[in-house]
Design a protein around this motif. Structure first.
Motif, PDB file in Angstrom:
ATOM      1  N   ASP A 157      -0.350   4.217 -15.242  1.00 41.25           N
ATOM      2  CA  ASP A 157      -0.846   4.054 -13.873  1.00 41.25           C
ATOM      3  C   ASP A 157      -2.370   3.946 -13.859  1.00 41.25           C
ATOM      4  N   ALA A 206       0.391   7.146  -9.865  1.00 39.82           N
ATOM      5  CA  ALA A 206      -0.018   6.002  -9.049  1.00 39.82           C
ATOM      6  C   ALA A 206      -0.399   6.432  -7.635  1.00 39.82           C
ATOM      7  N   ASP A 220     -12.257   3.418  -3.457  1.00 40.46           N
ATOM      8  CA  ASP A 220     -12.662   2.314  -4.323  1.00 40.46           C
ATOM      9  C   ASP A 220     -13.947   2.674  -5.050  1.00 40.46           C
ATOM     10  N   LYS A 269      -3.571   0.463 -15.068  1.00 44.43           N
ATOM     11  CA  LYS A 269      -3.447  -0.571 -14.027  1.00 44.43           C
ATOM     12  C   LYS A 269      -4.637  -0.547 -13.072  1.00 44.43           C
ATOM     13  N   GLU A 270      -5.058   0.647 -12.676  1.00 41.95           N
ATOM     14  CA  GLU A 270      -6.199   0.755 -11.763  1.00 41.95           C
ATOM     15  C   GLU A 270      -7.495   0.305 -12.440  1.00 41.95           C
ATOM     16  N   ARG A 300     -10.700  -1.299  -9.779  1.00 44.74           N
ATOM     17  CA  ARG A 300     -10.892  -0.490  -8.564  1.00 44.74           C
ATOM     18  C   ARG A 300     -11.446   0.893  -8.856  1.00 44.74           C
ATOM     19  N   LEU A 325      -3.872   8.204  -7.721  1.00 43.35           N
ATOM     20  CA  LEU A 325      -4.937   7.235  -7.951  1.00 43.35           C
ATOM     21  C   LEU A 325      -5.146   6.340  -6.734  1.00 43.35           C
ATOM     22  N   ALA A 326      -4.073   5.981  -6.046  1.00 47.25           N
ATOM     23  CA  ALA A 326      -4.190   5.118  -4.869  1.00 47.25           C
ATOM     24  C   ALA A 326      -4.975   5.796  -3.751  1.00 47.25           C
TER      25      ALA A 326
END
Length: 315
Positions: free
Chosen positions: A239, A214, A222, A242-243, A248, A217-218
């Motif tokens: 993870d 996570a 974008d 979710k993205e 995103r 990826l964060a």
């Protein structure tokens, strides 16, 4: 090594590999239920290609004379744990160089197909729909290669004509190349926000398992694209899902965790994902290159010379 009674186990028929030395008795075994001969006579074991770990490891415990385990994959994670239980002096060699071109080709295929919206166009063709639109180019993009070994270098070879704005390179430790710096893995967090495309080529080790989590990826910008031609467990699948579901990030994956990806898994239908079934090395380039490697290795082994691509020797 010159014994005329020693067996070499190959996943190909020996008569289809020109140049093999005459010093050995060759046995073909590609994971079938029945062994081709007594495993106790085997000194050089070439593992079956793309077979399960259970199949690949099955004869090892019955090979007391074994001197070499030669994989036909660049990654060795599927045999590494078992090799440690063998008697001392067994060399484990990988297939570095065999899959570079094919895997790099697929990395570029996945990247270009994802950016240019090819999956959607194929679905449109199936439905006789003309999906005209504005799509992204690889030109002027910044690309980050994570895992700058032989495959990573081959990926950059193929990126060269595409007029990328920048290619960044990351490996376990930093170094300088003729193309520019290779950054140490510790510098990865600072590079991720700068990349439009992140291509994973790293081997699966304890240090890379779950690397793309996570937090990783964060840090990606974008709309960035994650391309994985490494190993599935390098990415934390939950993870990533979710993205993707949030819209995103996008992903193009030749490998997944779990693998094969089971029916009903949310990754199949996550938005912005392109999935191929672990075929990076499975191309027409594989067999001739694998056979050339085996001829070189067995010629060296017969002569008592050091082997190529030795990853470890058991103690």
């Amino acid at each position: 090594m010159t014994s005329t009674t020693a067996d070499v186990w190959l996943p190909f028929p020996a008569d289809e590999i020109p140049g093999l030395p005459d010093a050995f008795r060759y046995r073909r075994w590609d994971g079938e239920d029945e062994f081709p001969a007594d495993p106790a006579d085997c000194v050089f074991y070439v593992t079956p290609y793309m077979k399960s770990q259970e199949v690949t490891l099955r004869p090892l415990a019955r090979m007391p004379r074994l001197r070499v385990v030669q994989t036909l994959t660049a990654g060795i994670d599927h045999v590494l744990g078992a090799v440690g239980d063998l008697h001392p002096g067994v060399s484990l060699c990988n297939a570095r160089g065999v899959h570079d071109a094919s895997t790099a080709e697929l990395a570029l295929t996945l990247t270009l197909a994802s950016l240019r919206g090819i999956p959607g166009m194929v679905r449109g063709q199936d439905g006789e729909e003309w999906r005209f639109g504005f799509y992204e180019a690889l030109a002027d993009k910044s690309v980050l290669i994570v895992g700058y070994g032989a495959v990573g270098e081959a990926v950059e070879d193929r990126l060269a004509p595409f007029e990328c704005a920048r290619v960044m390179r990351v490996a376990r430790s930093g170094r300088t190349t003729v193309r520019g710096p290779v950054h140490a893995l510790a510098q990865l967090p600072g590079l991720l926000p700068e990349a439009d495309v992140v291509i994973l080529c790293t081997p699966l080790t304890e240090g890379t398992r779950g690397l793309v989590d996570a937090g990783f990826l964060a840090r990606m910008k974008d709309g960035a694209l994650l391309v994985n031609v490494a190993r599935g467990p390098v990415v934390v699948t939950g993870d990533l899902v979710k993205e993707l579901q949030a819209g995103r990030l996008r992903a193009a994956l030749d490998v997944t965790d779990p693998e094969p990806l089971p029916a009903g898994h949310p990754l199949w239908h996550a938005p912005g994902v392109l999935i191929t079934p672990h075929v990076g090395g499975s191309s027409s380039a594989f067999e001739p290159r694998a056979k050339r490697l085996l001829v070189r290795q067995l010629t060296r082994f017969a002569a008592g010379d050091p082997l190529e691509n030795t990853v470890l020797i058991t103690r």
